[in-house]
Design an enzyme around this catalytic site. Structure first.
Site, mmCIF file in Angstrom:
data_model
loop_
_atom_site.group_PDB
_atom_site.id
_atom_site.type_symbol
_atom_site.label_atom_id
_atom_site.label_comp_id
_atom_site.label_asym_id
_atom_site.label_seq_id
_atom_site.Cartn_x
_atom_site.Cartn_y
_atom_site.Cartn_z
ATOM 1 N N HIS A 1 -3.667 -9.464 3.522
ATOM 2 C CA HIS A 1 -5.100 -9.586 3.756
ATOM 3 C C HIS A 1 -5.360 -10.527 4.930
ATOM 4 O O HIS A 1 -4.747 -11.594 5.013
ATOM 5 C CB HIS A 1 -5.816 -10.136 2.519
ATOM 6 C CG HIS A 1 -5.916 -9.146 1.396
ATOM 7 N ND1 HIS A 1 -6.138 -9.521 0.091
ATOM 8 C CD2 HIS A 1 -5.831 -7.792 1.393
ATOM 9 C CE1 HIS A 1 -6.186 -8.441 -0.672
ATOM 10 N NE2 HIS A 1 -5.995 -7.385 0.098
ATOM 11 N N ARG B 1 0.869 -1.176 0.000
ATOM 12 C CA ARG B 1 0.000 0.000 0.000
ATOM 13 C C ARG B 1 0.908 1.229 0.000
ATOM 14 O O ARG B 1 2.028 1.181 0.488
ATOM 15 C CB ARG B 1 -0.905 0.018 1.222
ATOM 16 C CG ARG B 1 -1.808 -1.208 1.366
ATOM 17 C CD ARG B 1 -2.562 -1.166 2.681
ATOM 18 N NE ARG B 1 -3.456 -2.308 2.855
ATOM 19 C CZ ARG B 1 -3.122 -3.447 3.452
ATOM 20 N NH1 ARG B 1 -1.883 -3.585 3.931
ATOM 21 N NH2 ARG B 1 -3.986 -4.435 3.587
ATOM 22 N N LYS C 1 -2.041 -2.676 8.069
ATOM 23 C CA LYS C 1 -3.076 -2.156 8.948
ATOM 24 C C LYS C 1 -2.920 -2.754 10.346
ATOM 25 O O LYS C 1 -2.669 -3.946 10.497
ATOM 26 C CB LYS C 1 -4.463 -2.491 8.381
ATOM 27 C CG LYS C 1 -4.740 -1.780 7.057
ATOM 28 C CD LYS C 1 -6.110 -2.114 6.517
ATOM 29 C CE LYS C 1 -6.390 -1.359 5.228
ATOM 30 N NZ LYS C 1 -7.719 -1.657 4.669
ATOM 31 N N ARG D 1 -0.674 -2.144 -6.674
ATOM 32 C CA ARG D 1 -1.060 -3.254 -5.797
ATOM 33 C C ARG D 1 -1.981 -4.226 -6.536
ATOM 34 O O ARG D 1 -1.807 -5.450 -6.455
ATOM 35 C CB ARG D 1 -1.743 -2.697 -4.551
ATOM 36 C CG ARG D 1 -2.138 -3.723 -3.490
ATOM 37 C CD ARG D 1 -2.550 -2.991 -2.221
ATOM 38 N NE ARG D 1 -3.222 -3.824 -1.254
ATOM 39 C CZ ARG D 1 -2.594 -4.585 -0.362
ATOM 40 N NH1 ARG D 1 -1.276 -4.638 -0.350
ATOM 41 N NH2 ARG D 1 -3.281 -5.311 0.513
ATOM 42 N N HIS E 1 -2.793 2.451 -5.912
ATOM 43 C CA HIS E 1 -3.386 1.126 -5.756
ATOM 44 C C HIS E 1 -3.353 0.327 -7.053
ATOM 45 O O HIS E 1 -3.500 -0.906 -7.020
ATOM 46 C CB HIS E 1 -4.826 1.252 -5.247
ATOM 47 C CG HIS E 1 -5.044 0.544 -3.942
ATOM 48 N ND1 HIS E 1 -4.279 0.787 -2.814
ATOM 49 C CD2 HIS E 1 -5.917 -0.434 -3.584
ATOM 50 C CE1 HIS E 1 -4.687 0.015 -1.832
ATOM 51 N NE2 HIS E 1 -5.667 -0.746 -2.274
ATOM 52 N N TYR F 1 -9.384 -11.039 -6.894
ATOM 53 C CA TYR F 1 -8.403 -10.965 -7.981
ATOM 54 C C TYR F 1 -8.500 -12.174 -8.906
ATOM 55 O O TYR F 1 -8.149 -12.091 -10.080
ATOM 56 C CB TYR F 1 -6.992 -10.846 -7.415
ATOM 57 C CG TYR F 1 -6.728 -9.522 -6.748
ATOM 58 C CD1 TYR F 1 -6.474 -8.381 -7.501
ATOM 59 C CD2 TYR F 1 -6.745 -9.399 -5.369
ATOM 60 C CE1 TYR F 1 -6.244 -7.154 -6.898
ATOM 61 C CE2 TYR F 1 -6.519 -8.176 -4.744
ATOM 62 C CZ TYR F 1 -6.264 -7.066 -5.519
ATOM 63 O OH TYR F 1 -6.052 -5.852 -4.916
#
Length: 310
Positions: A279, A157, A181, A256, A253, A288
């Site tokens: 994730h 990110r 995150k 990514r 993004h 994806y």
């Protein structure tokens, strides 16, 4: 105490809880704060007197408040959904802390969001972007190429990339340490191109930029004044390079999305890609696989003699 002050105190307590207990990023906390500000303004317009008197109708009408442009701009469905979720989580917190006896938002649900496929670009366009970034000379050009190679080579990110320190790159093991995150750490391999770009930047670019600042920085990516590169500046760098390459609709993004899509197209296992993207659930990564499926359908439709084309 006025309703505004009471609400703000409770909101500050909630945001402090999210910061300490859930380790949410500064950007996420800032978004929650904006969302709750919109909610407070809505309740004030309805002349609510205190937190305990917020009714189910008050909460339910928040969705209409967001959709009718009362916030000053037209809200996308995704933004409305996020704000409604912020409202619901806030009320859950108030009940758990004993601030209010019940949750008036219990039956208010965010609007459904249509699934949007990630926008990746073909390998050829990605190569053009990287070639364009690599044409320049000097510390800024070396930095820009290293930044783009890291984004595409790791799927980081943009916040993870600009948050890198010089110590997060291990040149001996050809690996990079990213903090996602909630400060969740993951270590990823670095490909030859990214490693070479980082090495060139480390030796011939970063020291020159660092010398321009009176305050030493541990940040890997620096701006022209030798200070840490911001997300906004990184976005501008990417946009400038995309414009020069004449490729439209490129964002941080995009790198990514392209990283994940190209890995899956090359035969990578979806759970490996999940780990590399950071994730928490494989369900997030599986979107994806739908992108690659759509590509297969397009190729089949145009190339197979028994497909639908004339």
């Amino acid at each position: 105490m006025t309703f505004s002050n009471q609400f703000q105190r409770a909101a500050d307590d909630y945001l402090a809880h999210l910061t300490v207990e859930r380790s949410l990023s500064d950007n996420t906390i800032a978004a929650y704060r904006r969302d709750l500000t919109h909610y407070r303004e809505h309740l004030e317009r309805r002349e609510v007197l205190d937190l305990a008197s917020i009714s189910a109708e008050d909460s339910a009408s928040f969705v209409d408040y967001l959709r009718d442009g009362s916030t000053g701009k037209s809200m996308a469905t995704t933004s409305v959904a996020r704000m409604v979720t912020a409202m619901r989580r806030f009320h859950e917190f108030l009940v758990a802390e004993g601030v209010t006896p019940n949750d008036p938002s219990h039956d208010v649900h965010p609007p459904k969001i249509g699934m949007r496929l990630p926008k990746a670009i073909p390998v050829s366009q990605m190569q053009l972007l990287l070639d364009t970034a690599g044409k320049g000379e000097g510390p800024i050009a070396l930095r820009d190429l290293a930044l783009l190679e890291v984004l595409y080579g790791t799927g980081a990110r943009i916040s993870e990339a600009v948050g890198l320190t010089a110590d997060d790159i291990d040149f001996d093991s050809a690996s990079i340490r990213l903090f996602g995150k909630g400060r969740k750490e993951r270590v990823l391999p670095l490909g030859r191109y990214a490693l070479e770009a980082l090495e060139a930047y480390r030796v011939r670019g970063r020291p020159s930029l660092l010398a321009r600042s009176a305050k030493p920085s541990s940040s890997l990516f620096l701006n022209k004044r030798g200070n840490p590169l911001s997300r906004q500046s990184a976005w501008g760098i990417i946009q400038s390079i995309a414009d020069e390459a004449n490729i439209a609709h490129i964002s941080p993004h995009t790198f990514r999305h392209s990283f994940a899509t190209h890995l899956l197209q090359g035969g990578a296992d979806v759970r490996v890609v999940q780990e590399m993207l950071g994730h928490s659930s494989v369900t997030t990564t599986q979107i994806y696989t739908m992108v690659t499926r759509e590509t297969l359908k397009e190729v089949y439709a145009t190339a197979h003699p028994r497909a639908w084309h004339d």
